[in-house]
Scaffold this active site. Structure first.
Site, PDB file in Angstrom:
ATOM      1  N   SER A 189      37.824  21.830  71.560  1.00 54.64           N
ATOM      2  CA  SER A 189      36.519  22.704  71.820  1.00 54.64           C
ATOM      3  C   SER A 189      35.598  21.686  72.245  1.00 54.64           C
ATOM      4  O   SER A 189      34.682  22.296  72.964  1.00 54.64           O
ATOM      5  CB  SER A 189      36.062  23.423  70.852  1.00 54.64           C
ATOM      6  OG  SER A 189      35.794  22.555  69.399  1.00 54.64           O
TER       7      SER A 189
ATOM      8  N   GLY B  40      38.001  14.286  71.658  1.00 61.94           N
ATOM      9  CA  GLY B  40      37.174  14.647  70.360  1.00 61.94           C
ATOM     10  C   GLY B  40      37.804  14.142  69.081  1.00 61.94           C
ATOM     11  O   GLY B  40      38.842  13.252  69.386  1.00 61.94           O
TER      12      GLY B  40
ATOM     13  N   GLY C 126      44.232  19.962  66.937  1.00 60.10           N
ATOM     14  CA  GLY C 126      44.770  20.862  68.123  1.00 60.10           C
ATOM     15  C   GLY C 126      46.128  20.769  68.512  1.00 60.10           C
ATOM     16  O   GLY C 126      46.691  21.139  69.306  1.00 60.10           O
TER      17      GLY C 126
ATOM     18  N   GLU D  99      47.416  12.566  73.082  1.00 58.73           N
ATOM     19  CA  GLU D  99      46.114  11.715  72.971  1.00 58.73           C
ATOM     20  C   GLU D  99      46.337  10.111  72.584  1.00 58.73           C
ATOM     21  O   GLU D  99      45.552   9.258  72.947  1.00 58.73           O
ATOM     22  CB  GLU D  99      45.215  12.510  71.878  1.00 58.73           C
ATOM     23  CG  GLU D  99      44.981  13.652  72.083  1.00 58.73           C
ATOM     24  CD  GLU D  99      44.432  14.638  71.044  1.00 58.73           C
ATOM     25  OE1 GLU D  99      44.400  14.356  69.816  1.00 58.73           O
ATOM     26  OE2 GLU D  99      43.771  15.751  71.329  1.00 58.73           O
TER      27      GLU D  99
ATOM     28  N   LYS E 126      31.719  15.380  61.475  1.00 60.21           N
ATOM     29  CA  LYS E 126      33.010  14.800  61.574  1.00 60.21           C
ATOM     30  C   LYS E 126      32.798  13.367  60.940  1.00 60.21           C
ATOM     31  O   LYS E 126      33.858  12.606  60.842  1.00 60.21           O
ATOM     32  CB  LYS E 126      33.526  14.818  63.025  1.00 60.21           C
ATOM     33  CG  LYS E 126      33.425  16.222  63.831  1.00 60.21           C
ATOM     34  CD  LYS E 126      34.876  16.764  63.432  1.00 60.21           C
ATOM     35  CE  LYS E 126      35.087  18.080  64.221  1.00 60.21           C
ATOM     36  NZ  LYS E 126      35.336  17.706  65.779  1.00 60.21           N
TER      37      LYS E 126
HETATM   38  C1  5RP Z   1      43.488  17.799  69.252  1.00 57.75           C
HETATM   39  C2  5RP Z   1      42.483  16.980  68.602  1.00 57.75           C
HETATM   40  C3  5RP Z   1      41.181  17.091  68.779  1.00 57.75           C
HETATM   41  O1  5RP Z   1      40.314  16.161  69.449  1.00 57.75           O
HETATM   42  C4  5RP Z   1      40.207  17.513  67.587  1.00 57.75           C
HETATM   43  O2  5RP Z   1      41.043  18.363  66.834  1.00 57.75           O
HETATM   44  C5  5RP Z   1      38.770  17.976  67.625  1.00 57.75           C
HETATM   45  O3  5RP Z   1      38.709  19.233  68.118  1.00 57.75           O
HETATM   46  P1  5RP Z   1      37.368  19.955  68.225  1.00 57.75           P
HETATM   47  O4  5RP Z   1      36.660  19.318  69.365  1.00 57.75           O
HETATM   48  O5  5RP Z   1      38.041  21.339  68.604  1.00 57.75           O
HETATM   49  O6  5RP Z   1      36.679  19.932  66.771  1.00 57.75           O
HETATM   50  O7  5RP Z   1      42.447  15.725  68.136  1.00 57.75           O
HETATM   51  O8  5RP Z   1      44.885  17.528  69.052  1.00 57.75           O
END
Ligand code: 5RP
Length: 223
Positions: free
Chosen positions: A39, A91, A106, A112, A130
């Site tokens: 997101s 992210g 995610g 990634e 975070k």
């Molecule tokens: C996906 C990730 C995302 O970067 C992580 O979960 C952060 O997500 P968000 O920006 O929705 O909080 O690692 O695999």
């Protein structure tokens, strides 16, 4: 899983937007940009779309990000055809002061990690909640080959973790995810190296050997 959905309040949402938009300063003309998932990254993609005439395309960490990039008319390229990428923006679920990360909430952790490895500069965008002193409050995602799920879970339990199968989640690579609770990760590099050796593990969602190069926090802090 819909990784565009946020679990926070308006302040968190505003911080995600601010961090995503701030990352645009790292994009230079005629570059292919590495784009992550989530997101917060969605705000980066929204901002990237506004300067799309300046970039040569993107390499993406998920089918979901690729779809959005294409909808914006940004060409999505194969990493094999691109080679090294100058900048990768993504992210994280948790970040410590050494820019070690937990990622994979995610489900896109393997792609990634590949993009982070191939990137000259890894720009991480997060909201302030975070940022932690010690990683492990957020359950550590581990992508596993499906037939190895229970074996890997036992090996993780032997190491003190409490793995929970993320039911209904199949990664873009056709694998499954274990979310590991109950960890306090005092030595992220050691844990990453050790768990990577468990047969059947595809990727541990701990980014310690290749941390972010810069973290942009939505409250304006950067480190
Ligand atoms: C996906 C990730 C995302 O970067 C992580 O979960 C952060 O997500 P968000 O920006 O929705 O909080 O690692 O695999």
């Amino acid at each position: 899983m819909n990784v565009w959905t946020t679990r926070g309040n308006m302040d968190i949402e505003a911080q995600k937007r601010a961090a995503g938009e701030a990352a645009i300063e790292f994009v230079e003309d005629r570059q292919v940009i590495g784009v992550g998932t989530g997101s917060t990254v969605k705000y980066f993609i929204d901002a990237l779309a506004k300067i799309k005439h300046r970039v040569d395309g993107a390499v993406s960490s998920s089918e979901q990000s690729s779809k959005l990039l294409r909808e914006y008319g940004i060409q999505v390229l194969d990493l094999n055809a691109v080679g090294t990428i100058p900048v990768y923006v993504d992210g994280a679920d948790e970040c410590d002061g050494a820019r070690h990360l937990i990622k994979g909430g995610g489900g896109a952790l393997t792609r990634e990690k590949i993009l982070a490895a191939a990137a000259q500069k890894f720009v991480c965008i997060v909201d302030a909640h975070k940022c932690v002193d010690v990683l492990g409050g957020f359950p550590l995602p581990v992508e596993v080959i499906p037939m190895a799920r229970s074996y890997v879970a036992r090996e993780i339990q032997r190491r003190g973790g409490m793995p929970v199968w993320r039911t209904g989640c199949v990664t873009d690579n056709g694998n499954w995810i274990l979310d590991v609770h109950g960890l306090r990760i005092d030595d992220p590099e050691k844990l990453e190296a050790d768990w990577n050796q468990i047969t059947g593990v595809v990727t541990v969602g701990l980014f310690a050997h290749r941390p972010a190069d810069v973290v942009l926090v939505g409250n304006g802090r950067r480190f």
